[in-house]
Design an enzyme around this catalytic site. Structure first.
Site, PDB file in Angstrom:
ATOM      1  N   LYS A  23       0.851  -1.186   0.000  1.00 16.25           N
ATOM      2  CA  LYS A  23       0.000   0.000   0.000  1.00 16.25           C
ATOM      3  C   LYS A  23       0.883   1.231   0.000  1.00 16.25           C
ATOM      4  CE  LYS A  23      -4.523   0.635   0.264  1.00 16.25           C
ATOM      5  NZ  LYS A  23      -5.537  -0.346  -0.130  1.00 16.25           N
TER       6      LYS A  23
HETATM    7  N1  GLU Z   1      -7.251   0.041  -3.257  1.00 19.12           N
HETATM    8  C1  GLU Z   1      -8.014  -1.116  -3.551  1.00 19.12           C
HETATM    9  C2  GLU Z   1      -8.069  -2.028  -2.355  1.00 19.12           C
HETATM   10  O1  GLU Z   1      -7.881  -1.615  -1.238  1.00 19.12           O
HETATM   11  C3  GLU Z   1      -7.563  -1.804  -4.833  1.00 19.12           C
HETATM   12  C4  GLU Z   1      -6.161  -2.331  -4.815  1.00 19.12           C
HETATM   13  C5  GLU Z   1      -5.668  -2.843  -6.170  1.00 19.12           C
HETATM   14  O2  GLU Z   1      -6.464  -2.882  -7.098  1.00 19.12           O
HETATM   15  O3  GLU Z   1      -4.483  -3.150  -6.243  1.00 19.12           O
HETATM   16  O4  GLU Z   1      -8.362  -3.185  -2.465  1.00 19.12           O
END
Ligand code: GLU
Length: 434
Positions: free
Chosen positions: A120
């Site tokens: 993240k």
């Molecule tokens: N931000 C989204 C999540 O928390 C998508 C993450 C992604 O597609 O890599 O799942």
């Protein structure tokens, strides 16, 4: 010190402890580790993110000033494949939050069994105070700052809170410019015209709907005739979930966002509300006149069948968990329920479809986008939506089977057990280097 001041400080400390996302991620991890009797060494590995980057970088603002921003990228684990996870822009994002979100991505990709680890990223900024131009400059400099961590085989960012396909296009371009060739699969959630996947924008909300539908079916309820739904958060996840549920006959009786709330016991006309927000300041629902006004905190106590927290972490906590009367909670947001609130919900007999299952639709279609980009061969929307449904329905039932097998109290624990089993198995198969 006065007694009341002492009490207030104590209360603040308790609240901060309850709402520290990294503490909460560790509590969830330890609980599941105990349930499956996980090897202590593997548990220890998973209590630490593999790689953490903290960066400060300058951005030239529209008025000529140079402002310094702080950003993070955390890779929690990559035993099952390249790291995967979004980037959020928020004024209060910090390292513990990004670490927790990265760990939740490890579990999420494992629950739906797609070949990724978890990561993240975040940038401390208030996007409402930045011009489009400033946001682009910030995105380029942030991408440059993390460039050695990311790549299609390494770590693949995507949108999260306050980031969108346009931001992903800038990230893809920055990476490609530095490398000297166009690399579509370095990020997902891109515009469709630039290697994005059909269905990606709606995917998280669609996944929330699919998992809700399965849970209701299990309770012998037909989705969605007469089902009363309250949604906290009307960003990408909340608004797409609302729209799909509405089209399928669900009655969305309340919606809140950062700025306010609306309520109509007969059901809100979601297409109208969406049209209103597309024109309003900050795309907010505030001021929508075809429904009654609702105080933001009131959303939790409403007499509904389904409550969908689709905003941010810690929204359901000790201060409001007891007021909830929904039969089912579907977590569109990441980490919306604290472990303490989870305990209260268990006592009240309220079922929670956990974030790492309920909102996994986004990363699942990100996976399809990544595959399509690597192959330069693109799917139609029906193929995307069918493949998404197949994965989420299968995962929902696998989590339920694990709940029975390990006799755990919640679907969250079950999902964690399933994820942990898969990640631990990958670690064991690979062995410890060197
Ligand atoms: N931000 C989204 C999540 O928390 C998508 C993450 C992604 O597609 O890599 O799942």
């Amino acid at each position: 010190m006065e007694k009341t001041t002492k009490k207030r400080i104590q209360k603040t400390i308790i609240k901060e402890h309850e709402t520290n996302p990294w503490n909460n991620a560790i509590i969830q991890l330890e609980k599941a580790a105990t349930s499956i009797s996980l090897d202590k060494n593997v548990l220890n590995i998973l209590k630490h993110p593999v790689r953490v980057l903290i960066t400060s970088f300058p951005v030239r603002m529209d008025d000529g000033r140079i402002e310094v921003f702080k950003g993070f990228r955390v890779q929690h684990n990559m035993a099952r494949g390249p790291c995967k996870g979004g980037i959020r822009f928020a004024p209060d994002v910090d390292l513990d939050e990004v670490k927790a979100l990265a760990a939740w991505m490890t579990w999420k990709t494992a629950v739906v069994n797609i070949p990724y680890g978890g990561a993240k990223g975040g940038v401390v900024c208030d996007p409402t105070l930045l011009s489009e131009n400033e946001k682009k400059h910030l995105t380029r400099r942030y991408t440059y700052s993390i460039i050695n961590m990311i790549g299609p085989n390494q770590d693949i960012p995507a949108p999260d809170m306050n980031t969108n396909p346009e931001i992903m296009a800038i990230m893809m371009d920055t990476y490609s410019m530095i490398r000297g060739y166009t690399q579509l699969s370095v990020v997902t959630g891109k515009p469709v015209e630039l290697g994005g996947s059909l269905g990606r924008t709606e995917a998280t909300g669609r996944g929330v709907f699919i998992t809700m539908e399965e849970a209701l079916r299990q309770q012998n309820l037909r989705c969605c005739d007469g089902i009363k739904i309250a949604i906290q958060g009307f960003g990408n996840v909340g608004s797409n979930f609302a729209n799909i549920a509405y089209q399928r006959g669900g009655r969305i009786i309340a919606v809140t966002d950062l700025y306010g709330g609306v309520y109509d016991p007969d059901g809100i006309n979601i297409p109208h509300l969406l049209e209103y927000t597309s024109k309003s300041q900050y795309h907010s629902i505030k001021g929508y006149s075809d429904a009654n006004e609702l105080e933001k905190h009131e959303i939790f106590a409403l007499p509904v069948d389904v409550l969908a927290p689709c905003a941010t972490q810690n929204q359901i906590n000790v201060s409001n968990a007891d007021d909830i009367s929904a039969k089912l909670i579907v977590e569109g947001a990441n980490g919306p329920t604290t472990p303490k609130a989870d305990e209260i919900l268990v006592e009240k007999g309220i079922e929670v479809i956990p974030d790492i299952l309920a909102n996994a639709g986004g990363v699942t279609v990100s996976y399809f986008e990544w595959v399509q980009g690597l192959q330069s061969f693109f799917w139609n929307e029906t193929q995307v939506n069918n493949a998404l449904k197949e994965i989420l329905v299968r995962s929902f039932h696998e989590v339920n089977q694990v709940k029975t097998k390990y006799n755990v109290d919640t679907l969250r624990s079950a999902a964690m057990c399933l994820a942990l089993k898969r990640v631990a198995h990958a670690i064991n198969l690979r062995g410890i280097f060197p």
